[in-house]
Each structure stands twice: as structure tokens, then as C-alpha cells.
Design a protein around this motif. Structure first.
Motif, short mmCIF file in Angstrom:
data_model
loop_
_atom_site.label_atom_id
_atom_site.label_comp_id
_atom_site.label_asym_id
_atom_site.label_seq_id
_atom_site.Cartn_x
_atom_site.Cartn_y
_atom_site.Cartn_z
N LYS A 182 24.44 46.01 28.03
CA LYS A 182 25.02 46.95 28.99
C LYS A 182 24.65 46.57 30.42
N LEU A 183 23.43 46.10 30.63
CA LEU A 183 23.03 45.65 31.96
C LEU A 183 23.87 44.45 32.39
N ASN A 184 24.10 43.54 31.46
CA ASN A 184 24.90 42.35 31.77
C ASN A 184 26.33 42.74 32.14
N GLU A 185 26.88 43.75 31.45
CA GLU A 185 28.23 44.22 31.75
C GLU A 185 28.32 44.76 33.18
N ARG A 186 27.18 45.23 33.69
CA ARG A 186 27.15 45.80 35.03
C ARG A 186 26.65 44.80 36.07
N GLY A 187 26.67 43.52 35.70
CA GLY A 187 26.33 42.49 36.66
C GLY A 187 24.85 42.22 36.81
#
Length: 218
Positions: A182-187
Motif C-alpha cells: 500500500k505504501l508503494n502504491e502511494r509512491g
């Protein structure tokens, strides 16, 4: 719909991560962002009336923020009032929580207390970091040592600005592997080892999601 970004310090790069989180949320929901408002002010050192957010509320704009801490962290009644005002005419979207607050649910105590709790959990963590840093500085000064960072001293992390988001996921028993996704999805791209180190440094490593479970995921 307005994308609202608040960064406490103009030298910090968190504004871009907030923007990416909002963009990802808007794309998922099929929302068109008509404008962006970004300001570099501390919510603890200013009144709501002194910030651009106040003008957005007065103009009755629906707003998307990365998380509730962008509206404020410390002043309970001011934060509740801002949420209520926005919900009275439109919608407040919280990208990290995938939550919409409007006139239909603004009186739902569970929703409001949850988002406000995240705000104050983030504020408490920020205060603890500040106190630890000051104590360390005073100790080094008393010993006649340099005030520069010492070996093994905790360093500031870009994850610090996402504390509320991470705490919310941990409290809902989200696995750490899923949190990383989820963190990766948010950059916010970060390795598993660095994420675990951050959790341990911040005293969050014993939250409800367990390391052992994550080792067999992702």
C-alpha cells in the motif's frame, strides 16, 4: 474536488508523497481533481483561520487529503469543527483510509473518533521524537560532545509523515507485507528491512500484525 496538501516544513519532501497518494485515490474513485492547494505551515503554530484550508472551507469546496493529520493534529475542537463544516456542504475524502466523510456519516461516532484518533496518535509520536532528540542533544552537550548525529542514533525517516496511515493499518491487523504494498502504491518505496527497522525504532514492532506471518507473503 480540491486536492489539499499541507507540509509543516518547506524543506521537507512529503508534499510529493501526499500528492501521489491523493492522485492514486482519485484515480481509483474516478474523481476529477480540479485544483491543488499546497501550503507549508505547522498546524500547531497556526490557527485554522490563518491557513489556506480555511478559505477552501469558506468557499464550500469538497476536499481530498492524504490523511486527517493534514487538517490538524493537536486541537480537538478545531479539527472536529473543520470536519463538520466540510461535511455540511460537501465531502471530505481521506486517501490513506479510503474514507469519505459527508452529511450522511459525520455523526457516526466510530468513524469520527477513528480518524481523530489517528491524528492524535501521529501527534504523540511526533512529540516523542522531538523529546528524544532534545534529550539526546542535551546529553551530548553535557558531555562536551558534538551535537551531530551519533552512531546508532535514530534518524528521521520519510515514513514518519505516514505514521497515522501505518498505525491505522496495523490496528486493523493488516499484514506488514500488505502495508508495504500500500505504501508503494502511494509512491513510498521502501525495503522490508528498512520498514521493519523503522517499526522497531518507533516502538511499533509489537503491533497486532506479526513479522512471522509476513515472511511467507508478498
Amino acid at each position: 474536488m480540491i486536492g489539499y496538501i499541507r507540509v509543516s516544513d518547506s524543506k521537507r519532501a512529503d508534499g510529493e508523497s501526499q500528492r501521489e497518494a491523493i492522485k492514486a485515490y482519485a484515480a481509483k474513485r474516478g474523481i476529477q481533481i480540479s485544483d491543488w492547494i499546497e501550503e507549508h505551515v505547522s498546524a500547531t503554530k497556526t490557527e485554522l483561520s490563518e491557513r489556506k484550508l480555511s478559505s477552501l472551507i469558506i468557499s464550500q469546496q469538497s476536499i481530498i487529503v492524504s490523511d486527517i493529520t493534514r487538517l490538524g493534529r493537536h486541537k480537538v475542537m478545531e479539527l472536529v469543527g473543520a470536519i463538520g463544516q466540510i461535511a455540511s456542504y460537501g465531502e471530505l475524502h481521506l486517501a490513506y483510509n479510503d474514507t469519505i466523510i459527508n452529511s450522511e456519516n459525520v455523526d457516526n461516532a466510530e468513524i469520527i473518533f477513528t480518524v481523530i484518533g489517528q491524528s492524535f496518535a501521529s501527534a504523540v509520536e511526533a512529540q516523542k521524537r522531538s523529546e528524544r532528540a532534545k534529550a539526546g542533544h542535551a546529553k551530548r552537550k553535557a558531555k562536551g560532545l558534538s551535537s551531530g548525529r551519533q552512531k546508532g542514533q535514530k534518524v528521521k525517516s520519510r515514513l514518519d509523515e505516514h505514521t497515522a496511515f501505518i498505525l491505522n493499518l496495523l490496528d486493523t491487523k493488516t499484514s506488514k507485507a500488505e502495508i508495504l504494498r500500500k505504501l508503494n502504491e502511494r509512491g513510498v518505496s521502501i525495503t522490508r528491512s528498512r520498514f521493519y527497522s523503522w517499526l522497531e525504532d518507533r516502538g511499533l514492532h509489537n503491533k497486532k500484525a506479526e513479522f512471522q506471518t509476513d515472511m511467507f507473503q508478498a
